[in-house]
Enzyme design. Sequence first.
Site, PDB file in Angstrom:
ATOM      1  N   LYS A  75     -29.182 -66.537   9.022  1.00  0.00           N
ATOM      2  CA  LYS A  75     -29.862 -66.450   7.956  1.00  0.00           C
ATOM      3  C   LYS A  75     -31.130 -65.686   8.207  1.00  0.00           C
ATOM      4  O   LYS A  75     -31.505 -64.778   7.405  1.00  0.00           O
ATOM      5  CB  LYS A  75     -30.384 -67.637   7.492  1.00  0.00           C
ATOM      6  CG  LYS A  75     -31.208 -67.963   6.282  1.00  0.00           C
ATOM      7  CD  LYS A  75     -31.530 -69.272   5.736  1.00  0.00           C
ATOM      8  CE  LYS A  75     -32.495 -70.184   6.629  1.00  0.00           C
ATOM      9  NZ  LYS A  75     -31.662 -70.800   7.690  1.00  0.00           N
ATOM     10  N   THR A  77     -30.967 -63.301  10.504  1.00  0.00           N
ATOM     11  CA  THR A  77     -30.502 -61.962  10.581  1.00  0.00           C
ATOM     12  C   THR A  77     -30.291 -61.261   9.368  1.00  0.00           C
ATOM     13  O   THR A  77     -30.849 -60.009   9.118  1.00  0.00           O
ATOM     14  CB  THR A  77     -29.096 -62.081  11.328  1.00  0.00           C
ATOM     15  OG1 THR A  77     -29.254 -62.652  12.539  1.00  0.00           O
ATOM     16  CG2 THR A  77     -28.429 -60.760  11.380  1.00  0.00           C
ATOM     17  N   ARG A  98     -40.613 -67.469   9.774  1.00  0.00           N
ATOM     18  CA  ARG A  98     -41.120 -68.424  10.850  1.00  0.00           C
ATOM     19  C   ARG A  98     -41.142 -68.103  12.261  1.00  0.00           C
ATOM     20  O   ARG A  98     -40.379 -66.956  12.593  1.00  0.00           O
ATOM     21  CB  ARG A  98     -40.383 -69.701  10.523  1.00  0.00           C
ATOM     22  CG  ARG A  98     -40.428 -70.292   9.253  1.00  0.00           C
ATOM     23  CD  ARG A  98     -39.609 -71.567   9.243  1.00  0.00           C
ATOM     24  NE  ARG A  98     -38.128 -71.453   9.349  1.00  0.00           N
ATOM     25  CZ  ARG A  98     -37.355 -72.140   9.673  1.00  0.00           C
ATOM     26  NH1 ARG A  98     -37.436 -73.544   9.885  1.00  0.00           N
ATOM     27  NH2 ARG A  98     -36.136 -71.693   9.659  1.00  0.00           N
ATOM     28  N   LYS A 109     -29.324 -73.884  19.838  1.00  0.00           N
ATOM     29  CA  LYS A 109     -29.130 -73.115  18.675  1.00  0.00           C
ATOM     30  C   LYS A 109     -29.840 -71.541  18.720  1.00  0.00           C
ATOM     31  O   LYS A 109     -29.490 -70.535  18.124  1.00  0.00           O
ATOM     32  CB  LYS A 109     -30.027 -73.748  17.666  1.00  0.00           C
ATOM     33  CG  LYS A 109     -29.571 -73.043  16.229  1.00  0.00           C
ATOM     34  CD  LYS A 109     -30.352 -73.635  14.871  1.00  0.00           C
ATOM     35  CE  LYS A 109     -29.988 -73.179  13.541  1.00  0.00           C
ATOM     36  NZ  LYS A 109     -30.684 -72.148  13.628  1.00  0.00           N
ATOM     37  N   ALA A 277     -36.690 -77.107   9.213  1.00  0.00           N
ATOM     38  CA  ALA A 277     -36.523 -77.791   7.591  1.00  0.00           C
ATOM     39  C   ALA A 277     -35.656 -79.098   7.753  1.00  0.00           C
ATOM     40  O   ALA A 277     -35.766 -79.621   6.601  1.00  0.00           O
ATOM     41  CB  ALA A 277     -35.393 -76.714   7.035  1.00  0.00           C
ATOM     42  N   PHE A 305     -32.210 -73.542   7.240  1.00  0.00           N
ATOM     43  CA  PHE A 305     -31.053 -74.289   6.729  1.00  0.00           C
ATOM     44  C   PHE A 305     -30.591 -73.960   5.167  1.00  0.00           C
ATOM     45  O   PHE A 305     -30.674 -73.042   4.787  1.00  0.00           O
ATOM     46  CB  PHE A 305     -31.135 -75.862   6.966  1.00  0.00           C
ATOM     47  CG  PHE A 305     -31.237 -76.396   8.561  1.00  0.00           C
ATOM     48  CD1 PHE A 305     -30.136 -75.718   9.409  1.00  0.00           C
ATOM     49  CD2 PHE A 305     -32.099 -76.820   8.846  1.00  0.00           C
ATOM     50  CE1 PHE A 305     -30.605 -75.763  10.662  1.00  0.00           C
ATOM     51  CE2 PHE A 305     -32.505 -76.960  10.287  1.00  0.00           C
ATOM     52  CZ  PHE A 305     -31.526 -76.849  11.102  1.00  0.00           C
ATOM     53  N   PHE A 385     -18.913 -61.657  10.681  1.00  0.00           N
ATOM     54  CA  PHE A 385     -18.734 -61.868  12.101  1.00  0.00           C
ATOM     55  C   PHE A 385     -17.511 -61.340  12.717  1.00  0.00           C
ATOM     56  O   PHE A 385     -16.450 -61.045  11.887  1.00  0.00           O
ATOM     57  CB  PHE A 385     -18.489 -63.344  12.519  1.00  0.00           C
ATOM     58  CG  PHE A 385     -19.896 -64.224  12.476  1.00  0.00           C
ATOM     59  CD1 PHE A 385     -20.399 -64.772  13.642  1.00  0.00           C
ATOM     60  CD2 PHE A 385     -20.685 -64.485  11.345  1.00  0.00           C
ATOM     61  CE1 PHE A 385     -21.637 -65.304  13.646  1.00  0.00           C
ATOM     62  CE2 PHE A 385     -21.733 -65.242  11.244  1.00  0.00           C
ATOM     63  CZ  PHE A 385     -22.486 -65.734  12.470  1.00  0.00           C
ATOM     64  N   TRP A 413     -25.956 -57.262  10.971  1.00  0.00           N
ATOM     65  CA  TRP A 413     -25.686 -57.457  12.775  1.00  0.00           C
ATOM     66  C   TRP A 413     -25.494 -55.917  13.126  1.00  0.00           C
ATOM     67  O   TRP A 413     -25.965 -55.656  14.263  1.00  0.00           O
ATOM     68  CB  TRP A 413     -24.894 -58.706  13.031  1.00  0.00           C
ATOM     69  CG  TRP A 413     -25.309 -59.090  14.324  1.00  0.00           C
ATOM     70  CD1 TRP A 413     -26.074 -59.965  14.877  1.00  0.00           C
ATOM     71  CD2 TRP A 413     -24.491 -58.408  15.597  1.00  0.00           C
ATOM     72  NE1 TRP A 413     -25.841 -60.096  16.329  1.00  0.00           N
ATOM     73  CE2 TRP A 413     -25.050 -58.874  16.638  1.00  0.00           C
ATOM     74  CE3 TRP A 413     -23.558 -57.386  15.422  1.00  0.00           C
ATOM     75  CZ2 TRP A 413     -24.404 -58.690  17.878  1.00  0.00           C
ATOM     76  CZ3 TRP A 413     -23.004 -56.956  16.769  1.00  0.00           C
ATOM     77  CH2 TRP A 413     -23.700 -57.708  18.102  1.00  0.00           C
TER      78      TRP A 413
END
Length: 561
Positions: A75, A77, A98, A109, A277, A305, A385, A413
Site C-alpha cells: 500500500k 509502495t 505515516r 512486516k 490501524a 490496512f 508481484f 515497484w
Amino acid sequence: MSAENPDLAIAQAATLRPLTEIAEAAGIPLEALVPYGSTKAKVDVRAVPAPAADAPRAKLVLVSAMSPTPAGEGKSTTTVGLADAFSQKGLRTMVALREPALGPIMGIKGGATGGGHAQVVPMEDINLHFTGDFHAIQIANNTLAALVDNHIHQGNQLGIDPRRIQWKRVMDVNDRALRQIVVGLGGPTQGVPREDGFDIVVASEIMAILCLASDLADLQERIDRIVVGFTYDRSPVSVADLGVGGAITMLLKDALLPNLVQTLGGTPALVHGGPFANIAHGCNSLAATRLALSLSEITVTEAGFGSDLGAEKFLDIKSRLGGLTPDAAVVVATVRALKLHGGVAQKDLEREDVAAALAGTENLARHAENLRKFGLEPVIALNRFPSDTEAELDAILDWARQQGFHAALSEVWALGGDGGLAVADEVLAAIDSGQGPGFHPLYDPADGLEDSLRTLAREIYGADDVVLEGRAPAQLRMLQRNGWDTLPVCVAKTQYSFSDDPTLLGAPSGHVLHVRDLVPKIGAGFVVALTGAIMTMPGLPKEPAALRMGVTEAGDSVGLF
C-alpha cells in the site's frame, strides 16, 4: 544491487536532490525548514504562507487496500508510486505518509517507506530513528506515567485509585514480556505497588493526539483532557488535574512539526505520525495532510490496512475531526492476497491459480463497496508481484471492469512513477466522473456508542450484531455516566479478516463482533473498542527480521528489508 535486499540497495544507490530544492518546488520557504542533516527537515507550518483565498481546492486521494497477507500488499509502495505518477503528469503533487515503527521493522512486516523504485528517502533514516518523533512521544508518555505514580507516592492529593489507573507506559518495540507487569515493588521508597503494563508507542494516546492536533495550543488542550485514571469514588482524573500538561506539551513541541523528505521520483513527501490501524486510528498527522493540501493540486495519502480499519478511521475520525473532504479512494489488491482469500494456503501463494484469485474477489469487492458507502468512487490498483502470471492479472482486471470498478495494473515497484500512470489516469477519471453523492461519514456519534458500533459491524464488517463482553458492559456504563458515549469509536481489530477472527477470510457475513473492552481516549477525542484477541503490545515472531540486520564498516545498514 543486493538480491536479498533490493529495496535497500535501490534506496542507497539513489542520488537525492537537495532538500532545499524539494522545499522550493513545493512552495515551502527556506525559513520554514528546520534541517535534520541535508536530506530531511521539519517544517514550521507557521512560516508557510497560507494559500490564496481564491486558490482551487486540492484533490485528496486516500489509498487503502484489501485484507492483507502477513507480509503486506504494497500500500505504501502504491501510494508513493501514484504520487510520482501524478507528478510526471504535470500536477503539483505531495504525498503524506505515516512514519514507520520499530516494532514491525524488527519483527516481520518491515518498514513503511514503500519499496523498489517507489520509495520515500532517505529510507534508512526514515525507517530507524528519523527525526526522533517516536522517541519524543515515548518519553512524553512515560513522563506522564512517572508523574502519575509520583503523585500517588507523594500523598495522592487527588485520591487516585491505583487499581483504576488506565495510563500505560509505552515503548517502540514488540515486547510481549511487558504486556502485564507489576511496578512499585521493593518497599515504601520505591512507590506504590500496582499492576501495570506497556503498549507499543503507536497505540499511545499521545501518538493519536499528536496526529489529530491542529496546532500547539490544540495539542496542549488535548493533552490536558487525557484521563489517566479514576479516584476512589470513580471520578475521572485528567492531566489538567495533575497540572503537568505544559511539561508534556513542551516535550512534544518539535515532534508536532511535519517532516519533509522526498520520493525517489523527486516528489515532496511529508512523513509524520504513525498510529497503527489495527489498534489505533492508522493515519498520518492532520497537520501534515493539511500542509500538503495547502501546497498541492493533488495530495495522496494512505491509511493502514483495509477499508475496515485505516480507511474507515480516516473517514469517520480524522476527516470528521479535521474537516477533510477526500475525493477518491484507491484499493490496493494483489494476486497473492486474492488467492489467500480464495482458499490457497500461504505456502502455495506463488503457484498460478486463476480460479482461487477470482474466488478471493469477494473480499476485494466488499472493500470497494465499503468505500462507496462513504460517497467515494473506488479505484482498484492491482499491485504486481514477480510471481504473478499474466492469466491471473488479466482475469482480475477483467473481473473488476465487469463489476463497474475503475481498475488498472500498478507496476510502481519495478518502474516507479511510470508504473503508476495507468492507476493515476483511473483516479483522475473517478474524480472527474462525479459518481456518488460525495463524501460523508458513515455514522453520527451523537446516536451513541452502541449504535456507532452496530453500524460499523453491519455496514463495514458484514456482521449481524455486536456483543459487549468482559469489561465492556461496565465500561459502557462508565462512558455514559461521564458523557463520553457520543464520541467516535476507534475499533481495534485484526487486519486479516472483516470479523474479529483472523482465520475467517474472504467476505464473511452473519458473524458477531465481540467487544471485550471500551477505553476512553478523551484527549484524542474517541473511544477505543478492543475486539477479539487484538493486543496493544504485539510480540516478535520466532525468527524476527532483526536477525538479518547489521552495519558495514562504513556505517551503512544491511538487512533492512
